[in-house]
Design an enzyme around this catalytic site. Sequence first.
Site, mmCIF file in Angstrom:
data_model
loop_
_atom_site.group_PDB
_atom_site.id
_atom_site.type_symbol
_atom_site.label_atom_id
_atom_site.label_comp_id
_atom_site.label_asym_id
_atom_site.label_seq_id
_atom_site.Cartn_x
_atom_site.Cartn_y
_atom_site.Cartn_z
ATOM 1 N N LYS A 188 -28.505 -17.013 7.108
ATOM 2 C CA LYS A 188 -29.907 -16.756 6.806
ATOM 3 C C LYS A 188 -30.185 -16.996 5.321
ATOM 4 O O LYS A 188 -29.302 -16.865 4.469
ATOM 5 C CB LYS A 188 -30.284 -15.325 7.192
ATOM 6 C CG LYS A 188 -30.290 -15.063 8.709
ATOM 7 C CD LYS A 188 -31.497 -15.663 9.388
ATOM 8 C CE LYS A 188 -31.450 -15.545 10.903
ATOM 9 N NZ LYS A 188 -31.586 -14.175 11.376
ATOM 10 N N ARG A 200 -24.640 -12.368 16.289
ATOM 11 C CA ARG A 200 -25.001 -13.739 16.663
ATOM 12 C C ARG A 200 -24.670 -14.633 15.476
ATOM 13 O O ARG A 200 -25.236 -14.485 14.398
ATOM 14 C CB ARG A 200 -26.493 -13.813 16.997
ATOM 15 C CG ARG A 200 -26.959 -15.164 17.520
ATOM 16 C CD ARG A 200 -28.461 -15.091 17.802
ATOM 17 N NE ARG A 200 -28.966 -16.299 18.420
ATOM 18 C CZ ARG A 200 -29.363 -17.381 17.758
ATOM 19 N NH1 ARG A 200 -29.285 -17.403 16.442
ATOM 20 N NH2 ARG A 200 -29.815 -18.430 18.399
#
Length: 255
Positions: free
Chosen positions: A180, A232
């Site tokens: 991210k 994830r």
Amino acid sequence: GLEIEREGAGIIDIGGESTRPGATPVPAEEELDRTIPVIEALRSKGLRIPISIDTYKAAVAERAIRAGAQVINDVSGLRLDPGMAAVARKHGVGLILMHIRGTPQTMQLLPPVRNIVRSVREGLQWSVRTALAAGVGKEQIVLDPGIGFGKSIDQNFELIAALPRLRKLGFPLLAGPSRKSFIRKTIAARLVSDLTPAKLPAKLKDASPEQILCGTAAVVAACILNGAQIVRVHDVRQMVAVAALASRILQEGSR
């Protein structure tokens, strides 16, 4: 998908529409064209691990389950398609409810909320109530605080630190911090001694792929140690090792 299974993944998440900030939505038919053949092929080739369909469209989830998916991963937390909970109830499949502020098109444009932990907790509680009211079993539900989805850099770290509080909602937690931008930007900021906000965009390239991988590993470990039971990730082989070590620490701490 078969390689991901060999590397140690416990679930494979398949989606046909990007949820990156600013991503353009695609029609359900295009999403189906992108995902159903993949699910069918993986099942025909002997994939053993569960398949999760990453979609907020009930029609896509329905077809994916018929093709072999066993989990629905709804990034909208049941907000974008009221029929999604009924699909989960009908088939008895797992249902991941994620918190998002706005939509992928608007989430990074919204002003930050003052109390992100309270906002996420209340948003997830709404999703749970909606699912249970539709007849979804409590044992089907997993919650995802939506790291990176409409949160500031500081708020993403705050949410990771607050995962023990979110576990008190009574459901397993999934965290998805892998690669991210908050990881990339934090690394870049530490690497640039003369950093100012105006210079930050031009300096982001200073975070190398290796540094982003190491940063992801650190954050994944922190998520697990703070209570996430599912992570994830993109780099499965490396994160399986991270998860094994973090889990061992938790085991020792519980003795």
